[in-house]
Write a protein that holds these residues in place. Structure first.
Motif, PDB file in Angstrom:
ATOM      1  N   LEU A  91     137.531  10.257  30.625  1.00  0.00           N
ATOM      2  CA  LEU A  91     136.963  11.398  31.144  1.00  0.00           C
ATOM      3  C   LEU A  91     138.074  11.677  33.142  1.00  0.00           C
ATOM      4  CD1 LEU A  91     134.108  11.439  34.104  1.00  0.00           C
ATOM      5  CD2 LEU A  91     134.596   9.698  32.750  1.00  0.00           C
ATOM      6  N   GLN A  92     137.951  12.950  33.355  1.00  0.00           N
ATOM      7  CA  GLN A  92     138.707  13.253  34.077  1.00  0.00           C
ATOM      8  C   GLN A  92     138.067  14.672  34.613  1.00  0.00           C
ATOM      9  OE1 GLN A  92     142.275  15.079  31.818  1.00  0.00           O
ATOM     10  NE2 GLN A  92     141.911  16.588  33.072  1.00  0.00           N
ATOM     11  N   PHE A  93     138.329  14.941  36.304  1.00  0.00           N
ATOM     12  CA  PHE A  93     137.591  16.297  37.038  1.00  0.00           C
ATOM     13  C   PHE A  93     138.586  16.224  37.855  1.00  0.00           C
ATOM     14  CE2 PHE A  93     135.550  12.198  37.703  1.00  0.00           C
ATOM     15  CZ  PHE A  93     135.769  12.182  38.885  1.00  0.00           C
ATOM     16  N   GLU A  94     138.064  17.057  38.839  1.00  0.00           N
ATOM     17  CA  GLU A  94     138.722  17.781  39.405  1.00  0.00           C
ATOM     18  C   GLU A  94     138.112  17.080  41.051  1.00  0.00           C
ATOM     19  OE1 GLU A  94     140.584  21.480  42.236  1.00  0.00           O
ATOM     20  OE2 GLU A  94     141.129  21.321  39.782  1.00  0.00           O
ATOM     21  N   GLN A  95     138.971  16.819  41.982  1.00  0.00           N
ATOM     22  CA  GLN A  95     137.252  15.883  43.371  1.00  0.00           C
ATOM     23  C   GLN A  95     138.547  16.085  44.057  1.00  0.00           C
ATOM     24  OE1 GLN A  95     136.545  12.180  43.703  1.00  0.00           O
ATOM     25  NE2 GLN A  95     134.577  12.177  44.871  1.00  0.00           N
ATOM     26  N   LYS A  96     137.995  17.083  45.880  1.00  0.00           N
ATOM     27  CA  LYS A  96     138.579  17.567  46.689  1.00  0.00           C
ATOM     28  C   LYS A  96     140.055  18.223  46.307  1.00  0.00           C
ATOM     29  CE  LYS A  96     135.749  14.709  49.428  1.00  0.00           C
ATOM     30  NZ  LYS A  96     135.331  13.728  49.948  1.00  0.00           N
ATOM     31  N   GLY A  97     140.558  18.154  45.252  1.00  0.00           N
ATOM     32  CA  GLY A  97     141.579  19.030  45.218  1.00  0.00           C
ATOM     33  C   GLY A  97     142.476  17.843  44.603  1.00  0.00           C
ATOM     34  N   VAL A  98     141.640  17.076  44.237  1.00  0.00           N
ATOM     35  CA  VAL A  98     143.067  16.122  43.297  1.00  0.00           C
ATOM     36  C   VAL A  98     141.810  15.701  42.043  1.00  0.00           C
ATOM     37  CG1 VAL A  98     143.481  13.318  43.520  1.00  0.00           C
ATOM     38  CG2 VAL A  98     142.892  14.348  45.480  1.00  0.00           C
ATOM     39  N   VAL A  99     142.819  15.517  40.892  1.00  0.00           N
ATOM     40  CA  VAL A  99     142.901  14.943  39.705  1.00  0.00           C
ATOM     41  C   VAL A  99     142.760  13.564  39.408  1.00  0.00           C
ATOM     42  CG1 VAL A  99     142.957  15.683  37.238  1.00  0.00           C
ATOM     43  CG2 VAL A  99     143.128  16.902  38.699  1.00  0.00           C
ATOM     44  N   VAL A 100     141.349  13.189  38.865  1.00  0.00           N
ATOM     45  CA  VAL A 100     140.607  12.145  38.985  1.00  0.00           C
ATOM     46  C   VAL A 100     140.597  11.455  37.441  1.00  0.00           C
ATOM     47  CG1 VAL A 100     139.178  10.361  39.463  1.00  0.00           C
ATOM     48  CG2 VAL A 100     139.428  11.840  40.928  1.00  0.00           C
ATOM     49  N   HIS A 101     141.395  10.404  37.300  1.00  0.00           N
ATOM     50  CA  HIS A 101     141.287  10.684  35.791  1.00  0.00           C
ATOM     51  C   HIS A 101     140.759   8.933  35.564  1.00  0.00           C
ATOM     52  CE1 HIS A 101     144.501  13.664  33.818  1.00  0.00           C
ATOM     53  NE2 HIS A 101     144.625  12.986  35.592  1.00  0.00           N
ATOM     54  N   GLN A 102     140.234   8.500  34.757  1.00  0.00           N
ATOM     55  CA  GLN A 102     138.985   7.932  34.248  1.00  0.00           C
ATOM     56  C   GLN A 102     138.073   7.527  32.537  1.00  0.00           C
ATOM     57  OE1 GLN A 102     135.056   8.637  36.106  1.00  0.00           O
ATOM     58  NE2 GLN A 102     135.650   7.851  38.199  1.00  0.00           N
ATOM     59  N   LEU A 103     138.101   5.976  33.256  1.00  0.00           N
ATOM     60  CA  LEU A 103     137.907   5.187  32.025  1.00  0.00           C
ATOM     61  C   LEU A 103     136.663   4.586  32.241  1.00  0.00           C
ATOM     62  CD1 LEU A 103     141.508   3.237  30.875  1.00  0.00           C
ATOM     63  CD2 LEU A 103     140.286   5.187  29.876  1.00  0.00           C
ATOM     64  N   LEU A 104     135.568   4.866  31.466  1.00  0.00           N
ATOM     65  CA  LEU A 104     133.698   4.783  32.001  1.00  0.00           C
ATOM     66  C   LEU A 104     133.678   3.388  31.047  1.00  0.00           C
ATOM     67  CD1 LEU A 104     131.540   6.939  34.034  1.00  0.00           C
ATOM     68  CD2 LEU A 104     130.919   5.593  31.733  1.00  0.00           C
ATOM     69  N   LEU A 105     133.103   2.612  31.022  1.00  0.00           N
ATOM     70  CA  LEU A 105     131.948   1.752  29.957  1.00  0.00           C
ATOM     71  C   LEU A 105     131.181   1.490  30.599  1.00  0.00           C
ATOM     72  CD1 LEU A 105     133.131  -1.941  28.640  1.00  0.00           C
ATOM     73  CD2 LEU A 105     131.546  -1.262  29.894  1.00  0.00           C
ATOM     74  N   SER A 106     129.658   2.017  29.864  1.00  0.00           N
ATOM     75  CA  SER A 106     128.145   1.719  30.542  1.00  0.00           C
ATOM     76  C   SER A 106     127.817   0.805  29.213  1.00  0.00           C
ATOM     77  CB  SER A 106     127.743   3.257  30.198  1.00  0.00           C
ATOM     78  OG  SER A 106     126.605   2.944  30.151  1.00  0.00           O
ATOM     79  N   ALA A 107     127.252  -0.384  29.718  1.00  0.00           N
ATOM     80  CA  ALA A 107     126.788  -2.069  29.102  1.00  0.00           C
ATOM     81  C   ALA A 107     125.244  -1.862  29.464  1.00  0.00           C
ATOM     82  CB  ALA A 107     127.441  -3.087  28.738  1.00  0.00           C
ATOM     83  N   GLN A 108     124.238  -1.806  28.539  1.00  0.00           N
ATOM     84  CA  GLN A 108     122.660  -2.290  28.302  1.00  0.00           C
ATOM     85  C   GLN A 108     122.991  -3.387  28.682  1.00  0.00           C
ATOM     86  OE1 GLN A 108     119.240  -0.599  26.845  1.00  0.00           O
ATOM     87  NE2 GLN A 108     118.478  -1.546  28.040  1.00  0.00           N
ATOM     88  N   LEU A 109     122.320  -4.350  29.507  1.00  0.00           N
ATOM     89  CA  LEU A 109     122.533  -5.974  29.563  1.00  0.00           C
ATOM     90  C   LEU A 109     121.126  -6.575  28.610  1.00  0.00           C
ATOM     91  CD1 LEU A 109     123.323  -6.718  32.786  1.00  0.00           C
ATOM     92  CD2 LEU A 109     124.990  -6.540  31.660  1.00  0.00           C
ATOM     93  N   PRO A 110     121.621  -8.124  27.657  1.00  0.00           N
ATOM     94  CA  PRO A 110     120.986  -7.675  27.105  1.00  0.00           C
ATOM     95  C   PRO A 110     119.485  -7.881  27.166  1.00  0.00           C
ATOM     96  CG  PRO A 110     122.689  -9.328  26.147  1.00  0.00           C
ATOM     97  CD  PRO A 110     122.872  -8.247  27.746  1.00  0.00           C
ATOM     98  N   SER A 111     118.159  -7.734  26.413  1.00  0.00           N
ATOM     99  CA  SER A 111     116.566  -8.218  26.912  1.00  0.00           C
ATOM    100  C   SER A 111     116.190  -8.104  28.219  1.00  0.00           C
ATOM    101  CB  SER A 111     116.759  -9.888  26.768  1.00  0.00           C
ATOM    102  OG  SER A 111     116.992  -9.711  25.799  1.00  0.00           O
TER     103      SER A 111
END
Length: 144
Positions: A91-111
């Motif tokens: 994803l990417q977005f602009e924050q305070k005039g700066v374009v931020v580029h991100q790779l994001l991972l989300s994991a639900q821990l088992p059980s």
């Protein structure tokens, strides 16, 4: 309960919910890795939590772009450790005039109802070298 941090450990006598955040900076890459933890509500899914977080970003950030959400793995399956099913996106977005580029991972821990979220962020477009570094971060994970 013993609560481990890099600098040592704390003995905590009350029940707790760990929603801590770690920020690791890579000065040579001009990038950072944010590791955050959350606990899902009783009837909440990882997917619903992700959608809620992305909606908040979209509302609060300019020029928000969200890539496709894909299944991935956190860690490597070995004889002694299990890899964890996860989802990732770019994803990417602009924050305070700066374009931020991100790779994001989300994991639900088992059980559990606990989430682990890894976010690799920088102020320039993600390159193939960045993706290789991201992959090395994901495969280096060992659940405890």
């Amino acid at each position: 309960m013993n609560y481990q941090i890099n600098e040592g450990k704390l003995t905590l006598i009350d029940d707790l919910i760990d929603e801590s955040i770690n920020i690791i900076k890579f000065p040579a890459r001009q990038a950072s890795l944010v590791i955050s933890r959350a606990v899902l509500n009783q009837d909440q899914t990882e997917e619903a939590y992700f959608a809620w977080q992305m909606a908040a970003l979209k509302r609060n950030m300019k020029r928000f772009l969200l890539g496709e959400r894909k299944a991935t793995i956190l860690g490597v399956e070995t004889e002694n450790h299990k890899a964890i099913a996860a989802f990732e996106t770019q994803l990417q977005f602009e924050q305070k005039g700066v374009v931020v580029h991100q790779l994001l991972l989300s994991a639900q821990l088992p059980s559990s109802m606990r989430l682990l979220v890894l976010t690799y962020a920088q102020g320039r477009p993600i390159t193939e070298l960045d993706k290789q570094f991201w992959q090395s971060i994901k495969t280096s994970f060992v659940a405890v």
